[in-house]
Design a protein around this motif. Sequence first.
Motif, mmCIF file in Angstrom:
data_model
loop_
_atom_site.group_PDB
_atom_site.id
_atom_site.type_symbol
_atom_site.label_atom_id
_atom_site.label_comp_id
_atom_site.label_asym_id
_atom_site.label_seq_id
_atom_site.Cartn_x
_atom_site.Cartn_y
_atom_site.Cartn_z
ATOM 1 N N LEU A 14 27.481 35.758 34.141
ATOM 2 C CA LEU A 14 26.983 36.669 35.022
ATOM 3 C C LEU A 14 27.853 37.653 35.621
ATOM 4 O O LEU A 14 27.636 38.795 35.822
ATOM 5 C CB LEU A 14 26.145 36.006 35.962
ATOM 6 C CG LEU A 14 24.931 35.042 35.441
ATOM 7 C CD1 LEU A 14 24.356 34.113 36.730
ATOM 8 C CD2 LEU A 14 23.872 35.787 34.936
ATOM 9 N N ARG A 15 29.120 37.146 35.908
ATOM 10 C CA ARG A 15 30.107 37.879 36.487
ATOM 11 C C ARG A 15 30.505 38.977 35.535
ATOM 12 O O ARG A 15 30.945 40.262 35.710
ATOM 13 C CB ARG A 15 31.099 37.381 37.093
ATOM 14 C CG ARG A 15 30.929 36.537 38.412
ATOM 15 C CD ARG A 15 32.139 35.767 38.997
ATOM 16 N NE ARG A 15 31.763 35.138 39.999
ATOM 17 C CZ ARG A 15 32.021 35.572 41.340
ATOM 18 N NH1 ARG A 15 32.612 36.710 41.365
ATOM 19 N NH2 ARG A 15 31.922 34.714 42.334
ATOM 20 N N SER A 16 30.639 38.619 34.167
ATOM 21 C CA SER A 16 30.945 39.561 33.227
ATOM 22 C C SER A 16 29.920 40.816 33.134
ATOM 23 O O SER A 16 30.282 41.896 32.668
ATOM 24 C CB SER A 16 31.093 39.062 31.867
ATOM 25 O OG SER A 16 29.745 38.582 31.280
ATOM 26 N N LEU A 17 28.507 40.529 33.421
ATOM 27 C CA LEU A 17 27.623 41.463 33.790
ATOM 28 C C LEU A 17 27.536 42.181 34.899
ATOM 29 O O LEU A 17 26.309 42.830 35.152
ATOM 30 C CB LEU A 17 26.254 40.911 33.012
ATOM 31 C CG LEU A 17 26.405 40.269 31.888
ATOM 32 C CD1 LEU A 17 25.030 39.863 31.261
ATOM 33 C CD2 LEU A 17 26.594 41.474 30.560
ATOM 34 N N PHE A 26 26.886 47.123 40.152
ATOM 35 C CA PHE A 26 27.039 45.579 40.433
ATOM 36 C C PHE A 26 26.043 45.417 41.330
ATOM 37 O O PHE A 26 25.433 45.885 42.301
ATOM 38 C CB PHE A 26 28.467 45.609 41.490
ATOM 39 C CG PHE A 26 29.724 45.821 40.483
ATOM 40 C CD1 PHE A 26 30.350 44.530 40.133
ATOM 41 C CD2 PHE A 26 30.113 47.010 40.384
ATOM 42 C CE1 PHE A 26 31.374 44.898 39.264
ATOM 43 C CE2 PHE A 26 31.312 47.293 39.450
ATOM 44 C CZ PHE A 26 32.154 46.245 38.989
ATOM 45 N N ALA A 27 25.404 44.327 40.829
ATOM 46 C CA ALA A 27 24.276 43.601 41.450
ATOM 47 C C ALA A 27 24.262 42.492 42.118
ATOM 48 O O ALA A 27 24.956 41.538 41.617
ATOM 49 C CB ALA A 27 23.035 43.601 40.385
ATOM 50 N N LEU A 28 23.668 42.279 43.167
ATOM 51 C CA LEU A 28 23.897 40.885 44.208
ATOM 52 C C LEU A 28 22.660 40.072 43.763
ATOM 53 O O LEU A 28 21.623 40.610 43.737
ATOM 54 C CB LEU A 28 24.022 41.195 45.583
ATOM 55 C CG LEU A 28 25.026 42.074 46.248
ATOM 56 C CD1 LEU A 28 24.930 42.092 47.615
ATOM 57 C CD2 LEU A 28 26.527 41.555 45.613
ATOM 58 N N THR A 29 22.956 38.953 43.440
ATOM 59 C CA THR A 29 21.723 37.906 42.978
ATOM 60 C C THR A 29 21.936 36.756 43.606
ATOM 61 O O THR A 29 23.014 36.042 43.961
ATOM 62 C CB THR A 29 21.538 37.900 41.898
ATOM 63 O OG1 THR A 29 20.362 37.286 41.155
ATOM 64 C CG2 THR A 29 22.818 37.344 40.855
#
Length: 423
Positions: free
Chosen positions: A83-86, A66-69
Amino acid sequence: MRKNYLWYNFWRYCIVKTALHLFYKKIEVVGKKNYPKGKPVIIAPIHQNALIDALMISAHVPGFIFALTRSGAFSTKFSNWFLRSLNLLPVYRVRDGLSSVTKNNAIFDICVNELGKNSSVLIFPEANHDLRRRVRPLSKGFTRIAFDAEVKNNWELDVHILPVGLNYTEHRRSRNRVQIMYGLPIPVKKYKELYESDERKAANQLKSDVSDEMKKTVMHVPNLDQYPAMQVLLTDLENDEYEYIDPKKVNKKVEKLSKQLTPEVIETGKQVVEISNQYDISIKTASGRKKPWVYLVLLFPLYAFSWLNNIIPYQPIRRIIDTKIKDHTFDATVKYMLGLFLFPLFWLVITMILWIIGVPGEFIIGYFGLSIFTSILFKNSMLVFEEASVIKKLEALKSKHPEVYKTFVDGIHSLNEFRKKAI
């Protein structure tokens, strides 16, 4: 299995990773043995190259990540869903408004819960990006997530923080080399006693330790005043690109040079870099660095085809970079993201035209296959034109601003002579 497992990994490996290996000449991962297997991991990379950094990590680091952007990327309903699905999550900054910052609490809670499921969380601890090759001061966000996860699980979760270096031979261009280096992982539970006595001290100590490990995974120039001179000496004037994307080698040179740099050399470095930026003249090209002319000559038909076949879809990309993008940290991201769609779309249009006018199928298939194969040659096919452009800019500078031209050329020569003696 998670509900988005197949979708996430399809984009992660089939699309993103494949495209990255077409966009870059070589991507090497160093220190894989340092990855904490079977444990929840907070991945803490240096941040120099905008979205490319996050894609590079997601495609080459194992685990469910899970990446914060930045929150601005989630501005529409579609982008928010996609983006949330990725597994991308929005993080809010003060510039987004104080009321927005409070939304981070929910995002941090998601990160804590995912760590509890043995997932990985990617967070850039510097909280901003910068093309300069150095580790900047770290923010406290990642320490809060790390400690909250351990406290929630009675310090039995065994979260590890993994410092990661991203080393690009050239940040803004395609078809370059990248080295991803895993640093030594830091177990969060070692700070348990300090955290229970003083949370702030524990957070500061964790930040300091992570920063120290990050500095071992990238080229790090601690003295900003020396940075322009170091940039020219260690990257612009270096013919062997591996020398400055290998942290162990280049940081020895940084340490050695820092003791030898004089105020005059430092000032010369600043002047050369300022002129290069102001007049958009590549120091590497102006210094006469070696170029792959042998390959250009031997493979001329393929380079010619690549240039003719890709110059049209490249025009909107170049225009956006030249007129719309003010922060050059996003140059590679724009080239990668738009190129991923515009180039294949153009090839498909040409393929359809060839089919409509009756060209035999084997030739159509051959064209599309050759388009994919020769796309990796497009950057070098542009070298001739870039060389001519730099020469033209230098001639214009010499004609209109002879004193500036002399300062630039003499500065490069002076730094090159200093480099030969110092390294």
